[in-house]
Design an enzyme around this catalytic site. Structure first.
Site, PDB file in Angstrom:
ATOM      1  N   LYS A 184       0.848  -1.194   0.000  1.00 14.46           N
ATOM      2  CA  LYS A 184       0.000   0.000   0.000  1.00 14.46           C
ATOM      3  C   LYS A 184       0.882   1.242   0.000  1.00 14.46           C
ATOM      4  O   LYS A 184       1.930   1.282   0.647  1.00 14.46           O
ATOM      5  CB  LYS A 184      -0.892  -0.038   1.242  1.00 14.46           C
ATOM      6  CG  LYS A 184      -1.966   1.025   1.307  1.00 14.46           C
ATOM      7  CD  LYS A 184      -2.844   0.779   2.530  1.00 14.46           C
ATOM      8  CE  LYS A 184      -3.901   1.844   2.711  1.00 14.46           C
ATOM      9  NZ  LYS A 184      -4.742   1.546   3.903  1.00 14.46           N
ATOM     10  N   ILE A 229      -7.194   0.939  10.167  1.00 14.70           N
ATOM     11  CA  ILE A 229      -7.397   1.750  11.371  1.00 14.70           C
ATOM     12  C   ILE A 229      -8.854   1.746  11.818  1.00 14.70           C
ATOM     13  O   ILE A 229      -9.175   2.179  12.914  1.00 14.70           O
ATOM     14  CB  ILE A 229      -6.896   3.187  11.143  1.00 14.70           C
ATOM     15  CG1 ILE A 229      -6.619   3.889  12.464  1.00 14.70           C
ATOM     16  CG2 ILE A 229      -7.853   3.982  10.291  1.00 14.70           C
ATOM     17  CD1 ILE A 229      -5.899   5.204  12.319  1.00 14.70           C
ATOM     18  N   GLY A 230      -9.747   1.253  10.954  1.00 15.93           N
ATOM     19  CA  GLY A 230     -11.156   1.138  11.309  1.00 15.93           C
ATOM     20  C   GLY A 230     -11.866   0.090  10.466  1.00 15.93           C
ATOM     21  O   GLY A 230     -13.084  -0.058  10.522  1.00 15.93           O
ATOM     22  N   GLY A 231     -11.049  -0.625   9.657  1.00 18.41           N
ATOM     23  CA  GLY A 231     -11.594  -1.641   8.746  1.00 18.41           C
ATOM     24  C   GLY A 231     -10.925  -1.623   7.390  1.00 18.41           C
ATOM     25  O   GLY A 231     -11.376  -2.297   6.457  1.00 18.41           O
ATOM     26  N   SER A 232      -9.825  -0.886   7.255  1.00 20.19           N
ATOM     27  CA  SER A 232      -9.235  -0.616   5.946  1.00 20.19           C
ATOM     28  C   SER A 232      -8.559  -1.801   5.279  1.00 20.19           C
ATOM     29  O   SER A 232      -8.237  -1.731   4.094  1.00 20.19           O
ATOM     30  CB  SER A 232      -8.233   0.545   6.050  1.00 20.19           C
ATOM     31  OG  SER A 232      -8.910   1.757   6.219  1.00 20.19           O
ATOM     32  N   SER A 242      -9.487   1.552   3.138  1.00 23.50           N
ATOM     33  CA  SER A 242      -8.586   2.365   2.344  1.00 23.50           C
ATOM     34  C   SER A 242      -7.539   1.557   1.580  1.00 23.50           C
ATOM     35  O   SER A 242      -6.832   2.109   0.726  1.00 23.50           O
ATOM     36  CB  SER A 242      -7.882   3.401   3.221  1.00 23.50           C
ATOM     37  OG  SER A 242      -7.075   2.782   4.195  1.00 23.50           O
ATOM     38  N   SER A 243      -7.390   0.259   1.897  1.00 19.67           N
ATOM     39  CA  SER A 243      -6.437  -0.581   1.150  1.00 19.67           C
ATOM     40  C   SER A 243      -7.083  -1.024  -0.159  1.00 19.67           C
ATOM     41  O   SER A 243      -7.247  -2.217  -0.446  1.00 19.67           O
ATOM     42  CB  SER A 243      -6.013  -1.780   1.990  1.00 19.67           C
ATOM     43  OG  SER A 243      -5.466  -1.376   3.226  1.00 19.67           O
TER      44      SER A 243
END
Length: 466
Positions: free
Chosen positions: A81, A181-184, A160-161
């Site tokens: 990433k 960080i929250g599900g990325s 985000s990934s």
């Protein structure tokens, strides 16, 4: 060999290299050719580096010829990433507001992979600052790039990934590295039908560390994710939040399901409602575990709207401060959705900020307490399937930006390991992700239960052809 070279798993490649049945250079060439075929449609990569990858593959080939491979990942193609620094390559962080400066050194996960002899194929795309569950990005959008979901090119891979998940599903080699960080990691993994593992916080050293932030593997199989963890979990002094080194046999993936207590969480307590297709797929998975001897019990919601809203407020203030510190002309380059999301933060009080920050601890304690009676917990990854490619979020509304992360966010705050794995498809053919949550530090246990699920489930659908 029945599989195309670009589609071979990391766990398959090492034995083939050692026997001389295949070379890292052959595999790198096959992956590069596959990426070049697919990228015009998928647009998952940035800093694609065929020459650099071939040089690394030649060095690996020489090590195998001398009988001196560096690790089980020597010669294995990987993507990283774009927010994971690799020396000499800038970090755009998904936003056109970033000044592109080559990184001075590898971040810890990249350093471990380089030391292991892995072959770096490319960096993968992400949204602005990693603050969206989407592939939408002002930096990549300025290049005419909109990362898409391999199962349906009109859909978003999530984020985000974003590029990492799309690349894994499309077969850009076997190993992809994301952050969460929250599900990325788990959200795009669920929407793209792959394995996405968020380890216990601190298990994989990362730089810079931040509350809830983890790096982890994104792969097509549990075995490949476990193989990656053996390298990624090695220590690095630069992460002062990392866990002490642990002697874990990451390849020991067998588990006896009989008697395991598994909680089944179908309501996050807030956010978007779970679609009937998603609920049915997760319930069917739970029944398979139950038929294999596990004891499955319902788990009531344990998070609240106040927790979610408080954390959302804290993140908005943090992002507003970061963006406000930029020169005015660069602030305007940030994705409009992000600017709209942070705008209200200018008026929040210090009391509101402190209350928001305190909700991370409240959520942590609630999650640990709720999960403690169980060996593992099953839940959906996302309440909804993949959404349109040009949307920033499943709601596409900056005022409802977190409505889809009710199942994933708790594990970041509680520091528990959690994994996404495919458990079915919608009627339109979109993947549905099953989340497996373990107790804090039981990373191997989560991988073992995921491997058991691979054996219990029906044979998965063929991977999408781009």
């Amino acid at each position: 060999m029945s599989a195309a070279l670009h589609a071979l798993g990391a766990a398959e490649l090492g034995p083939l290299y050692r026997r001389g049945a295949l070379s890292p250079l052959e595999v790198a060439r096959a992956v590069i050719a596959h990426v070049e075929r697919c990228e015009p449609a998928l647009q998952a990569t940035w800093a694609f580096d065929p020459d650099g990858a071939l040089a690394m593959a030649r060095a690996s080939e020489a090590r195998f010829a001398a009988g001196q491979p560096l690790s089980a990942l020597d010669g294995v193609p990987v993507t990283l990433k774009e927010n994971i620094a690799t020396r000499g390559v800038p970090l755009p962080l998904g936003t056109a507001a970033t000044t592109l400066v080559p990184a001075a050194d590898d971040a810890p996960p990249a350093a471990r992979l380089r030391e292991a002899g892995a072959v770096f194929i490319a960096k993968t795309t992400m949204p602005d600052y990693g603050m969206l569950s989407s592939g939408l990005s002002s930096f990549h959008g300025a290049r005419g790039v909109l990362t898409r979901n391999p199962w349906d090119l009109s859909k978003n891979p999530g984020g985000s990934s974003a590029g990492a998940a799309a690349a894994a599903a499309a077969g850009y080699g076997p190993l992809h590295l994301g952050t969460d960080i929250g599900g990325s990691i788990r959200l795009p993994a669920g929407w793209c039908g792959i394995v996405g593992f968020k380890p216990s916080n601190g298990r994989v050293p990362i730089q810079p560390p931040y509350a809830g932030r983890c790096a982890g593997p994104m792969t097509r199989t549990v075995a490949d994710a476990a193989l990656a963890m053996a390298t990624l979990s090695r220590p690095d002094w630069r992460d002062a939040t990392s866990l002490p080194p642990a002697d874990i046999d990451w390849t020991a993936l067998d588990v006896d399901l009989r008697g395991l207590r598994i909680g089944l969480l179908l309501d996050a307590g807030w956010g978007l409602p779970v679609t009937p297709e998603t609920r049915a797929a997760v319930q069917a998975a739970a029944r398979r575990f139950e038929a294999a001897g596990a004891v499955v019990e319902p788990l009531a919601p344990f998070t609240t709207r106040a927790m979610a809203d408080g954390i959302n407020l804290f993140w908005r203030v943090r992002s507003w401060l970061d963006i406000s510190a930029l020169p005015a002309e660069r602030q305007t380059l940030v994705l409009p959705f992000i600017r709209d999301w942070v705008a209200a933060a200018a008026g929040f009080s210090t009391a509101q900020l402190f209350h928001g920050y305190s909700q991370m601890a409240a959520l942590r304690d609630a999650a640990v307490t709720a999960c403690q009676p169980f060996d593992f917990v099953l839940s959906p990854v996302s309440p909804v399937p993949a959404f349109p490619a040009d949307w920033a979020m499943p709601t596409n509304d900056p005022l409802r930006a977190m409505e889809h992360i009710g199942f994933t966010l708790p594990c970041n705050m509680s520091e528990q390991p959690a994994l996404s794995i495919d458990c079915g498809h919608t009627a339109s053919g979109l993947p549905i992700g099953l989340q497996i949550i373990g107790r804090r530090h039981d990373d191997l246990g989560v991988l073992r239960l995921a491997r058991a699920w691979e054996r219990l489930r029906d044979p998965p659908r063929a991977w999408p052809a781009i």
